[in-house]
Design a protein around this motif. Structure first.
Motif, PDB file in Angstrom:
ATOM      1  N   PHE A  15      -0.289   0.963 -10.825  1.00 48.17           N
ATOM      2  CA  PHE A  15       0.866   0.782  -9.956  1.00 48.17           C
ATOM      3  C   PHE A  15       0.623   1.431  -8.598  1.00 48.17           C
ATOM      4  O   PHE A  15       0.916   0.851  -7.555  1.00 48.17           O
ATOM      5  CB  PHE A  15       2.133   1.353 -10.592  1.00 48.17           C
ATOM      6  CG  PHE A  15       3.331   1.167  -9.714  1.00 48.17           C
ATOM      7  CD1 PHE A  15       3.930  -0.077  -9.584  1.00 48.17           C
ATOM      8  CD2 PHE A  15       3.848   2.232  -8.997  1.00 48.17           C
ATOM      9  CE1 PHE A  15       5.029  -0.250  -8.756  1.00 48.17           C
ATOM     10  CE2 PHE A  15       4.949   2.062  -8.170  1.00 48.17           C
ATOM     11  CZ  PHE A  15       5.537   0.816  -8.051  1.00 48.17           C
ATOM     12  N   ALA A 110      10.042 -11.501  -9.389  1.00 48.79           N
ATOM     13  CA  ALA A 110       8.707 -11.045  -9.796  1.00 48.79           C
ATOM     14  C   ALA A 110       8.539  -9.555  -9.496  1.00 48.79           C
ATOM     15  O   ALA A 110       7.907  -8.824 -10.272  1.00 48.79           O
ATOM     16  CB  ALA A 110       7.625 -11.859  -9.098  1.00 48.79           C
ATOM     17  N   TRP A 114       7.869  -6.782 -12.311  1.00 50.76           N
ATOM     18  CA  TRP A 114       6.741  -5.856 -12.177  1.00 50.76           C
ATOM     19  C   TRP A 114       7.208  -4.413 -12.403  1.00 50.76           C
ATOM     20  O   TRP A 114       6.561  -3.640 -13.097  1.00 50.76           O
ATOM     21  CB  TRP A 114       6.089  -6.010 -10.815  1.00 50.76           C
ATOM     22  CG  TRP A 114       5.101  -4.931 -10.502  1.00 50.76           C
ATOM     23  CD1 TRP A 114       5.256  -3.905  -9.628  1.00 50.76           C
ATOM     24  CD2 TRP A 114       3.805  -4.770 -11.089  1.00 50.76           C
ATOM     25  NE1 TRP A 114       4.145  -3.103  -9.640  1.00 50.76           N
ATOM     26  CE2 TRP A 114       3.237  -3.618 -10.525  1.00 50.76           C
ATOM     27  CE3 TRP A 114       3.080  -5.488 -12.041  1.00 50.76           C
ATOM     28  CZ2 TRP A 114       1.975  -3.163 -10.879  1.00 50.76           C
ATOM     29  CZ3 TRP A 114       1.821  -5.028 -12.382  1.00 50.76           C
ATOM     30  CH2 TRP A 114       1.276  -3.891 -11.811  1.00 50.76           C
ATOM     31  N   GLU A 115       8.353  -4.062 -11.820  1.00 52.47           N
ATOM     32  CA  GLU A 115       8.894  -2.712 -11.988  1.00 52.47           C
ATOM     33  C   GLU A 115       9.277  -2.460 -13.445  1.00 52.47           C
ATOM     34  O   GLU A 115       8.957  -1.412 -14.008  1.00 52.47           O
ATOM     35  CB  GLU A 115      10.104  -2.504 -11.078  1.00 52.47           C
ATOM     36  CG  GLU A 115       9.771  -2.450  -9.608  1.00 52.47           C
ATOM     37  CD  GLU A 115       9.040  -1.183  -9.205  1.00 52.47           C
ATOM     38  OE1 GLU A 115       9.050  -0.183  -9.953  1.00 52.47           O
ATOM     39  OE2 GLU A 115       8.455  -1.184  -8.112  1.00 52.47           O
ATOM     40  N   GLY A 118       6.186  -2.355 -15.651  1.00 53.14           N
ATOM     41  CA  GLY A 118       5.455  -1.119 -15.357  1.00 53.14           C
ATOM     42  C   GLY A 118       6.102   0.087 -16.008  1.00 53.14           C
ATOM     43  O   GLY A 118       5.421   0.975 -16.536  1.00 53.14           O
TER      44      GLY A 118
END
Length: 152
Positions: A15, A110, A114-115, A118
């Protein structure tokens, strides 16, 4: 810089590296960054349109955040990993709401995904690391030693 020493460290490093690189992309080629996020890139901006200013600020924040994450990995700062799980889930929620309320385009989901992914990956990494540490501790602690029967 050393490679990460834990599962959570690897997720944080990935990340951090991506945040750093995408921040740099936004600073160097802002139009490309806007297109990646699904925003329009008009040939000319209207007076009072501060998209470029905002993109510069958010790209610099992303770049700095990437550095912070990589520093946490270099020092194996585990409380930072735990902290990021909760705040990445908050970020997922805010970005998802922005998409659902038409504040941001659908492609921006998106970023939210992703967050969220993650955060889950780092949480799993922390759990896995804790299990490995517990197993290593169990293996290094001797069990009960049988007493000898000398009183007979």
């Amino acid at each position: 810089m050393r490679l990460p020493r834990s599962g959570a460290g690897w997720t944080t490093a990935v990340f951090g590296l991506l945040a750093l690189l995408l921040g740099a992309l936004g600073l160097i080629w802002p139009e490309t960054q806007l297109r990646l996020l699904g925003f329009e890139v008009p040939a000319e901006r209207a007076p009072g349109d501060y998209t470029g200013t905002f993109l510069t600020a958010s790209s610099m924040a992303s770049f700095n955040m990437g550095v912070y994450y990589l520093l946490a990995v270099a020092t194996e700062w585990r409380p930072f990993y735990r902290f990021t799980v909760w705040f990445r889930l908050v970020t997922f929620t805010v970005f998802t709401i922005a998409v659902l309320s038409d504040v941001a385009p659908d492609r921006f989901f998106a970023v939210a995904a992703w967050e969220g992914l993650g955060a889950v990956a780092t949480a799993v990494g922390l759990w896995w690391d804790a299990r490995r540490a517990a197993a290593a501790t169990d293996d290094s602690v001797p069990g009960p030693v049988p007493a000898t029967d000398t009183a007979r």
